[in-house]
Design an enzyme around this catalytic site. Structure first.
Site, PDB file in Angstrom:
ATOM      1  N   CYS A 144       0.164  -0.243   4.988  1.00 52.64           N
ATOM      2  CA  CYS A 144      -0.135   1.350   5.474  1.00 52.64           C
ATOM      3  C   CYS A 144      -0.122   1.943   3.928  1.00 52.64           C
ATOM      4  O   CYS A 144       0.318   1.676   2.852  1.00 52.64           O
ATOM      5  CB  CYS A 144       0.761   1.797   6.577  1.00 52.64           C
ATOM      6  SG  CYS A 144       1.219   0.903   7.867  1.00 52.64           S
ATOM      7  N   SER A 172      -8.664  -8.351  -7.440  1.00 54.22           N
ATOM      8  CA  SER A 172      -7.241  -8.135  -8.224  1.00 54.22           C
ATOM      9  C   SER A 172      -7.173  -9.502  -9.324  1.00 54.22           C
ATOM     10  O   SER A 172      -6.176  -8.996 -10.210  1.00 54.22           O
ATOM     11  CB  SER A 172      -6.313  -8.199  -7.284  1.00 54.22           C
ATOM     12  OG  SER A 172      -6.240  -9.437  -6.604  1.00 54.22           O
ATOM     13  N   CYS A 220       8.592  -2.051  -5.150  1.00 54.43           N
ATOM     14  CA  CYS A 220       7.934  -3.553  -4.871  1.00 54.43           C
ATOM     15  C   CYS A 220       7.253  -3.868  -6.234  1.00 54.43           C
ATOM     16  O   CYS A 220       6.236  -3.186  -6.448  1.00 54.43           O
ATOM     17  CB  CYS A 220       7.140  -3.260  -3.486  1.00 54.43           C
ATOM     18  SG  CYS A 220       6.215  -4.420  -3.069  1.00 54.43           S
TER      19      CYS A 220
END
Length: 492
Positions: free
Chosen positions: A18, A305, A258
């Site tokens: 999210c 990425s 994180c």
């Protein structure tokens, strides 16, 4: 971004859970600004989207399943008038998917409506639901989402003191896990973050006055907001006609941002904790070139990425970088299911090699992570079919061996290939000529050597909070249950 999945099937990579966005700007089209912000954050979740506005009298919301541009149009945005707004786009983890999980979550505190949007996952909501004395103070819970539990806890204390900040603080004292939240009341916008700062949340200022809160700085950029600062761990920030004010909701704990945000989740043009995500990814690639050199002809990055670290690897190694893999940018999450034959080689749905570039070449292929290994296996086979003479796979994150309980959709430990195989065994399974992962120390230094602290439990199993046994049972081998469920004080 993942390909189409059958119900209950997990993608072969880590997925975010999210994004949140908020605006306090009387006189501005806050719903439209929020819609643009959510589009910039769409990479963090593609299952549902929603916006709630406060107009001084009440809170109104509109949400539905789908991408931001599928959920909102001129008609729905024009109906959302107010002085402040919050928004949310979702990738479902806790509580499952479907419309019931779409946010913002609307809740009533007596006759006043509030809207809450949440990024992250709480680990002790099961205990809260089983606490009979606590549940007696809460209203009936209608869904299985963390966000509803949080909203009900906020409402219970707010009814007693008549101050929303007291309700938010009570919730923060009760719930454990990862949360970056925004809350809209009829006249105020609130932003708050867990005491360890696991999920990102930043504040920006609009040129004409007003404030913006976003999961990433790319959300500020799209609406022309200037970065001001991050919401600090454990902090509650309020935006209202009185301006911006702050209080410490709970004491800040051990810092645990994180670390996977830098690998895959965040957009490369975002800045997290003062560090450019793009530059961190390039440095990861350069570090990997030093740690795991290889004799090859070309360096390729797996879009998107894997591209910045591939450039870093190429610059450090002297091996030329080429665009040898083309990404189909319009597959994303689709309601059209591929055939079984297509599913067996699902990587072709979104990636296609360039034979004219790679045929006869020895390749170094840079990717962000390996979860189950099936995607990497298909990728290597596809490159060989396109004519590559050798394929050397280099991964710019350490081996993912442990499930995440803080808002990342990982598989159970028995499905994580690195938890079950050695690197050599993984290499054989994937079919590469060689395989290497960045070291944890090299990874941390590449991201930011002086960072105050990361959560890297997916690599180490050292969780920042206690993990309840019912969650451990879902994520661990039975014989490992509790082995790495250690408190923050034991991690020092």
């Amino acid at each position: 971004m993942s390909t189409s999945l059958l119900p209950g099937e997990k993608p072969d990579r880590l997925e975010e859970a999210c994004a949140v966005f908020g605006v306090y700007a009387p006189g501005e089209d806050v719903a439209r600004l929020t819609c643009f912000g959510l589009q910039a954050l769409q990479h963090r979740g593609q299952e549902s989207a929603g916006i709630a506005v406060g107009d001084g009298e009440t809170v109104m919301a509109y949400k539905d399943l789908g991408l931001v541009t599928q959920v909102f149009n001129e008609g729905s945005l024009s109906a959302l008038k107010g002085n402040l707004a919050i928004g949310h786009c979702r990738y479902s983890t806790a509580g499952g998917g479907g419309w019931e999980g779409a946010q913002p979550h609307i809740s009533a505190i007596d006759n006043v409506l509030i809207a809450l949007a949440h990024n992250g996952t709480l680990v002790n909501t099961g205990e809260v639901r089983e606490n009979q004395s606590l549940m007696e103070t809460l209203e009936h819970l209608r869904s299985n989402t963390d966000s509803e539990v949080a909203a009900k806890l906020i409402g219970a204390e707010t009814r007693r003191t008549h101050h929303l900040r007291d309700g938010i603080r009570a919730m923060m004292n009760e719930l454990v896990g990862a949360y970056a939240m925004v809350l809209a009341s009829p006249d105020s916008l609130y932003a708050f973050r867990d005491p360890n700062g696991i999920r990102p949340l930043c504040i920006g200022t609009l040129p004409g006055g007003g404030w913006v809160v976003s999961s990433e700085t790319c959300g500020l950029d799209i609406v022309g907001a200037a970065y001001l600062r991050d919401v600090e761990p454990g902090e509650i920030v309020r935006f209202s006609e009185e301006g911006m004010s702050s209080m410490q909701g709970v004491p800040a704990g051990r810092r645990a941002s994180c670390i996977f945000e830098y690998v895959y989740f965040a957009r490369p043009d975002s800045v997290i904790d003062g560090q450019s995500v793009y530059q961190a990814r390039r440095t990861m690639g350069a570090t990997l070139a030093e740690e795991a050199p290889v004799d090859a002809d070309l360096v390729l990055g797996v879009p998107d990425s894997g591209v910045p670290p591939a450039m870093g690897f190429a610059a450090a190694s002297g091996i030329p970088y080429v665009d040898g893999i083309v990404k189909n940018r319009y597959v994303g999450r689709s309601f059209i299911q591929p055939t079984q034959a297509m599913r067996q080689n699902a990587v072709r749905i979104k990636l296609n090699p360039l034979p004219s570039v790679i045929a006869g070449k020895r390749l170094v292929v840079i990717d962000d992570s390996i979860v189950r290994g099936n995607t990497s296996k298909q990728l290597v086979a596809m490159l060989r079919q396109a004519g590559a003479s050798e394929v050397h796979l280099r991964i710019v994150s350490p081996e993912v061996k442990w499930p995440c309980f803080y808002g990342i959709d990982t598989d159970t430990q028995d499905q994580l290939i690195a938890a079950n195989m050695t690197v050599d065994e993984m290499c054989d399974f994937i079919g590469a000529d060689s395989l290497a992962f960045i070291s944890l120390e090299g990874f941390r230094n590449a991201v930011k050597p002086d960072h105050p602290g990361f959560c890297d439990a997916c690599f180490t199993g050292d969780y920042i909070t206690e993990i309840p046994e019912e969650l451990q049972d879902k994520g661990f081998f039975p014989e490992n249950r509790g082995r790495r469920s250690i408190a923050a004080a034991d991690n020092q």
